[in-house]
Design a protein around this motif. Structure first.
Motif, PDB file in Angstrom:
ATOM      1  N   GLY A 277       0.827  -1.199   0.000  1.00  0.00           N
ATOM      2  CA  GLY A 277       0.000   0.000   0.000  1.00  0.00           C
ATOM      3  C   GLY A 277       0.858   1.244   0.000  1.00  0.00           C
ATOM      4  O   GLY A 277       2.082   1.181  -0.122  1.00  0.00           O
ATOM      5  N   GLU A 278       0.186   2.386   0.131  1.00  0.00           N
ATOM      6  CA  GLU A 278       0.900   3.657   0.138  1.00  0.00           C
ATOM      7  C   GLU A 278       0.130   4.684   0.946  1.00  0.00           C
ATOM      8  O   GLU A 278      -1.089   4.790   0.844  1.00  0.00           O
ATOM      9  N   ARG A 279       0.877   5.415   1.758  1.00  0.00           N
ATOM     10  CA  ARG A 279       0.306   6.542   2.500  1.00  0.00           C
ATOM     11  C   ARG A 279       0.917   7.812   1.920  1.00  0.00           C
ATOM     12  O   ARG A 279       2.128   7.967   1.854  1.00  0.00           O
ATOM     13  N   SER A 280       0.046   8.728   1.489  1.00  0.00           N
ATOM     14  CA  SER A 280       0.515   9.983   0.904  1.00  0.00           C
ATOM     15  C   SER A 280       0.847  10.991   1.984  1.00  0.00           C
ATOM     16  O   SER A 280       0.252  10.998   3.058  1.00  0.00           O
ATOM     17  N   ARG A 281       1.792  11.844   1.674  1.00  0.00           N
ATOM     18  CA  ARG A 281       2.160  12.935   2.585  1.00  0.00           C
ATOM     19  C   ARG A 281       1.118  14.035   2.448  1.00  0.00           C
ATOM     20  O   ARG A 281       0.585  14.268   1.368  1.00  0.00           O
ATOM     21  N   ASP A 282       0.835  14.738   3.548  1.00  0.00           N
ATOM     22  CA  ASP A 282      -0.102  15.867   3.507  1.00  0.00           C
ATOM     23  C   ASP A 282       0.405  16.932   2.542  1.00  0.00           C
ATOM     24  O   ASP A 282       1.612  17.159   2.426  1.00  0.00           O
ATOM     25  N   LYS A 283      -0.517  17.568   1.851  1.00  0.00           N
ATOM     26  CA  LYS A 283      -0.129  18.640   0.937  1.00  0.00           C
ATOM     27  C   LYS A 283       0.343  19.850   1.728  1.00  0.00           C
ATOM     28  O   LYS A 283      -0.240  20.212   2.734  1.00  0.00           O
ATOM     29  N   GLU A 284       1.414  20.449   1.240  1.00  0.00           N
ATOM     30  CA  GLU A 284       1.962  21.631   1.906  1.00  0.00           C
ATOM     31  C   GLU A 284       1.411  22.896   1.261  1.00  0.00           C
ATOM     32  O   GLU A 284       1.364  23.005   0.049  1.00  0.00           O
ATOM     33  N   GLU A 285       1.004  23.804   2.083  1.00  0.00           N
ATOM     34  CA  GLU A 285       0.594  25.129   1.611  1.00  0.00           C
ATOM     35  C   GLU A 285       1.797  26.060   1.733  1.00  0.00           C
ATOM     36  O   GLU A 285       2.653  25.876   2.593  1.00  0.00           O
ATOM     37  N   LYS A 286       1.861  27.062   0.890  1.00  0.00           N
ATOM     38  CA  LYS A 286       3.008  27.976   0.895  1.00  0.00           C
ATOM     39  C   LYS A 286       3.184  28.692   2.227  1.00  0.00           C
ATOM     40  O   LYS A 286       4.290  28.981   2.639  1.00  0.00           O
ATOM     41  N   ASN A 287       2.106  28.958   2.916  1.00  0.00           N
ATOM     42  CA  ASN A 287       2.189  29.710   4.163  1.00  0.00           C
ATOM     43  C   ASN A 287       2.341  28.818   5.398  1.00  0.00           C
ATOM     44  O   ASN A 287       2.417  29.327   6.513  1.00  0.00           O
TER      45      ASN A 287
ATOM     46  N   THR B 211       4.050  26.482   8.184  1.00  0.00           N
ATOM     47  CA  THR B 211       5.346  26.302   8.831  1.00  0.00           C
ATOM     48  C   THR B 211       5.282  24.996   9.608  1.00  0.00           C
ATOM     49  O   THR B 211       4.520  24.878  10.557  1.00  0.00           O
ATOM     50  N   TRP B 212       6.073  24.026   9.181  1.00  0.00           N
ATOM     51  CA  TRP B 212       6.092  22.737   9.856  1.00  0.00           C
ATOM     52  C   TRP B 212       7.097  22.796  11.003  1.00  0.00           C
ATOM     53  O   TRP B 212       8.222  23.218  10.817  1.00  0.00           O
ATOM     54  N   HIS B 213       6.678  22.365  12.162  1.00  0.00           N
ATOM     55  CA  HIS B 213       7.568  22.315  13.328  1.00  0.00           C
ATOM     56  C   HIS B 213       8.112  20.911  13.537  1.00  0.00           C
ATOM     57  O   HIS B 213       9.182  20.745  14.109  1.00  0.00           O
ATOM     58  N   ARG B 214       7.357  19.920  13.084  1.00  0.00           N
ATOM     59  CA  ARG B 214       7.769  18.536  13.292  1.00  0.00           C
ATOM     60  C   ARG B 214       7.014  17.638  12.311  1.00  0.00           C
ATOM     61  O   ARG B 214       5.832  17.808  12.112  1.00  0.00           O
ATOM     62  N   ILE B 215       7.716  16.687  11.714  1.00  0.00           N
ATOM     63  CA  ILE B 215       7.069  15.691  10.863  1.00  0.00           C
ATOM     64  C   ILE B 215       7.512  14.333  11.382  1.00  0.00           C
ATOM     65  O   ILE B 215       8.668  13.943  11.220  1.00  0.00           O
TER      66      ILE B 215
END
Length: 146
Positions: free
Chosen positions: A78-88, A90-94
């Motif tokens: 199977g496959e789990r997709s990464r969340d879509k990133e918006e330009k604005n 700011t990711w603090h942790r993945i």
């Protein structure tokens, strides 16, 4: 004077107990996708069947494939997709894994591969492979003459 601020920086911004420190075995298997590639699967054998349970939180049954290969190889992928990133954003942790996964299990000969059943509930995939009845060898008594 404490040693912790001198080792981990004056601000103490890095928590030595957070698990974020570099270690010799960290990321040994590659990128984050490979973390998910090692999907955890339990395999137990009962009197009636082989039962596989895979923790696949957040996946829908449409995102998982269960296949039989070469007559006695069970393949779960199977496959789990990464969340879509918006330009604005700011990711603090993945920390959540994403990417493809594939696991294969060679089953013994005493299984009914044509009767494999799979179900998914609350992020847990359960695959049941029924066992074929083991034929008991016929024993024929031979009369001894004489």
């Amino acid at each position: 004077m404490s040693l912790i601020p001198s080792i981990f920086g004056q601000s103490g911004a890095i928590d030595p107990f957070s698990g974020d420190l570099w270690g010799p075995f960290r990321d040994m298997r590659g990128d984050e996708a490979s973390q998910f590639a090692a999907a955890r699967i339990d395999w137990k054998e009962t009197a009636e069947a082989h039962v596989f349970k895979a923790d696949l939180p957040g996946l829908k049954k449409e995102e998982v494939k269960v296949e039989v290969e070469d007559g006695n190889v069970l393949q779960i992928s199977g496959e789990r997709s990464r969340d879509k990133e918006e330009k604005n954003d700011t990711w603090h942790r993945i920390e959540r894994s994403s990417g493809k996964f594939l696991r294969r299990f060679r089953l013994p000969e005493n299984v009914k591969m044509e009767e494999v059943k799979a179900g998914m509930e609350n992020g847990v995939l359960t695959v049941t492979v029924p066992k074929a009845e083991v034929k008991k060898p016929e024993v024929k008594a031979i009369e001894i003459s004489g």
